[in-house]
Design an enzyme around this catalytic site. Structure first.
Site, PDB file in Angstrom:
ATOM      1  N   ASP A 119     -85.306 -13.720  -6.022  1.00  0.00           N
ATOM      2  CA  ASP A 119     -85.889 -14.901  -6.667  1.00  0.00           C
ATOM      3  C   ASP A 119     -87.392 -15.012  -6.500  1.00  0.00           C
ATOM      4  O   ASP A 119     -88.086 -15.554  -7.334  1.00  0.00           O
ATOM      5  CB  ASP A 119     -85.239 -16.182  -6.133  1.00  0.00           C
ATOM      6  N   ASP A 122     -88.765 -12.840  -1.172  1.00  0.00           N
ATOM      7  CA  ASP A 122     -87.784 -12.441  -0.178  1.00  0.00           C
ATOM      8  C   ASP A 122     -86.786 -11.465  -0.799  1.00  0.00           C
ATOM      9  O   ASP A 122     -86.988 -10.968  -1.904  1.00  0.00           O
ATOM     10  CB  ASP A 122     -87.084 -13.668   0.400  1.00  0.00           C
ATOM     11  N   TYR A 273     -82.071 -23.766  -2.025  1.00  0.00           N
ATOM     12  CA  TYR A 273     -81.667 -24.123  -3.382  1.00  0.00           C
ATOM     13  C   TYR A 273     -80.440 -25.027  -3.367  1.00  0.00           C
ATOM     14  O   TYR A 273     -79.461 -24.787  -4.059  1.00  0.00           O
ATOM     15  CB  TYR A 273     -81.430 -22.861  -4.220  1.00  0.00           C
ATOM     16  N   GLU A 513     -96.722 -17.585  -3.078  1.00  0.00           N
ATOM     17  CA  GLU A 513     -95.479 -16.890  -3.409  1.00  0.00           C
ATOM     18  C   GLU A 513     -95.171 -16.979  -4.905  1.00  0.00           C
ATOM     19  O   GLU A 513     -95.176 -18.062  -5.488  1.00  0.00           O
ATOM     20  CB  GLU A 513     -94.312 -17.481  -2.613  1.00  0.00           C
TER      21      GLU A 513
END
Length: 537
Positions: A119, A122, A273, A513
């Site tokens: 995603d 990571d 999430y 990120e």
């Protein structure tokens, strides 16, 4: 649903000050997990006061807008997804510093769950945001594919299929949906290339009668939208996607509830999430995409009948991987505007209201902007809001233009041109028209982020350094001030703070990120401006 305390932000802050070898990361969902007071300003608080004064003054000047190469940006925006690939990489892989990874995913459960996308920075495959990213890639092709150069349309379809092939695997067993691969707590405590992963590849799944309306509803939306994107390019694949979308939506509707309310799932998906905003919007979202893909009256009836009970009238001005309300309203408004389905008027009223919050001249309460003009919502990974809202501006402008409609915003009439202008300001800011004078897309222009929060990008490529780099051995690269050795071309980072400042700090994951759901809607936005580069503001 109850919103948990921001333990994740607190943990990041503690670890950053006590043990730099321990890293936690995950852009927060929407603006629901607001960092502890002052955390998102940490770098600025530690900076000299002159630094603050400088940016305060700089933001008062009108920076010179320059012409942008939207086609180059589009190409790179799509290329980014190749850097997020998990599984067996194809021979035509263009980002050649990456290699095969996650080849045993699903094996502990006797199922092939290889493929899909990581995603963000990571090595976890989170089903909820992956499905949303897929929906947005497909919606980009549906609305703006005809404006894309043919080669980029092909690349966009390839990017969609990399995800839909995986999503089909996650729903391949009756009455079960696989929602995640990888233990995020263990993964986030390592700084490791995906090719070297030796962390637990825990498989999380929901089995009937347990609920997963959010993930199942979003997966149904992704498969239905993708079936439309592939309708002419691959009719057989399109049919497969649509057939599975119908089945997955039935699961979402039959077993109502949030997937993160299941105890065995919560520990793996929260606080990263979790479903913070409820599952009801995903039911309407999935049904709306199935209505558009099938034209079945059954789904139209579902939207009409369940709108009020599922919160369609709540007029929530957000759109992202968790909260679909603003996107839902824009999507359904098409049928009211173009098909004269008057029973859907409330969706159009809500869509109008949302657009008015984006127009500075209107009397509505407004969304927040930085001094430099960027849409800003607190909580980290702000560019996800910028790109998704910009996408909605352009799609709604398209629907209004086709029907010669305008939006009444408290005494002023707002037409498609104004919405185009608002979107262009945002995309031009991303590409360099901002107080920092930098592009927030890696690899675009001469100045862009060099130290993005991304494991594969920041650790030497396995092609250059074939020796195994273990979990904690990667910390030297995480803590390094050197630029990342592997350029993740096209990655759009979380972006600057509310003061337009960006420090290019790998550890500041809220700003540095990239994520798939930042880039996915930007594909559609850039496609529009490839064909319409001279929109003025």
């Amino acid at each position: 649903t109850n919103k948990p305390t921001n333990s994740h932000s607190s943990k990041q802050q503690t670890n950053a000050t006590t043990n730099k070898n321990i890293t936690t990361d995950k852009p927060h969902k929407e603006n629901k997990l607001v960092p502890p007071q002052g955390l998102h300003m940490k770098k600025m608080i530690l900076s000299p006061s002159l630094h603050l004064v400088f940016f305060g003054l700089l933001s008062q000047f009108v920076f010179l807008a320059k012409s942008h190469d939207y086609q180059d940006a589009l190409s790179k925006c799509i290329l980014f997804f190749e850097g997020q690939r998990s599984g067996w990489l194809p021979l035509d892989q263009r980002l050649n510093w990456s290699a095969n990874s996650g080849l045993g995913d699903g094996s502990t459960n006797g199922i092939d769950l290889t493929g899909g996308y990581y995603d963000a920075g990571d090595n976890i495959k989170f089903g909820f945001p992956m499905a949303f990213s897929t929906t947005m890639l497909a919606w980009s092709v549906i609305e703006f594919g005809e404006l894309m150069p043919p080669s980029e349309l092909r690349n966009a379809l390839v990017a969609i299929k990399w995800s839909t092939d995986y999503l089909l695997k996650t729903v391949s067993q009756p009455d079960r949906i696989f929602v995640q691969v990888g233990d995020p707590i263990i993964d986030h405590n390592c700084w490791e290339r995906p090719e070297d992963m030796d962390t637990a590849r825990t498989v999380y799944s929901v089995v009937a009668p347990k609920a997963a309306s959010d993930v199942a509803g979003e997966t149904a939306a992704a498969l239905a939208a993708s079936s439309m994107a592939f309708k002419s390019a691959d009719p057989g694949y399109s049919e497969t996607l649509l057939r599975n979308a119908v089945r997955v939506f039935d699961y979402a509707d039959n077993y109502k509830g949030a997937y993160s309310d299941n105890e065995d799932i919560r520990s793996g998906v929260c606080p990263f999430y979790c479903d913070f905003d409820g599952y009801q919007d995903e039911l309407l979202w999935g049904a709306s995409w199935l209505r558009r893909a099938t034209q079945s009256d059954a789904y139209l009836n579902y939207i009409q009948t369940n709108g009020k009970t599922l919160g369609a009238d709540d007029n929530i001005n957000e759109f992202g991987w968790d909260n679909k309300h603003a996107g839902l309203n824009v999507l359904v408004s098409k049928e009211f505007l173009e098909g004269n389905v008057y029973s859907l008027e409330s969706y159009k009223v809500s869509a109008d209201s949302f657009m008015c919050t984006l127009i500075p001249e209107s009397s509505s309460s407004h969304i927040e902007y930085t001094p430099g003009g960027l849409i800003y919502k607190p909580g980290g990974s702000n560019m996800q809001h910028v790109t998704s809202i910009s996408f909605l501006l352009l799609v709604y402008a398209k629907y209004l233009s086709r029907t010669s409609q305008t939006v009444n915003c408290g005494g002023i009439s707002v037409g498609p041109t104004s919405l185009h202008q608002q979107a262009k300001k945002q995309v031009d800011y991303i590409l360099g028209d901002n107080p920092m004078g930098m592009s927030y897309m890696v690899g675009y222009s001469n100045k862009y982020p060099q130290r993005i929060h991304h494991r594969g990008s920041s650790i030497p490529s396995i092609k250059v350094h074939p020796q195994f780099i273990a979990c904690k051995e990667g910390s030297v690269y995480y803590n390094s001030s050197d630029p990342n050795p592997n350029t993740l071309v096209g990655a759009v980072v979380g972006g600057p703070g509310e003061d337009d400042a960006y420090e290019d700090d790998r550890a500041d994951f809220r700003k540095s990120e990239p994520t798939t759901y930042i880039n996915a809607p930007l594909v559609g936005v850039l496609s529009y401006f490839v064909a319409n580069p001279n929109t003025n503001y």
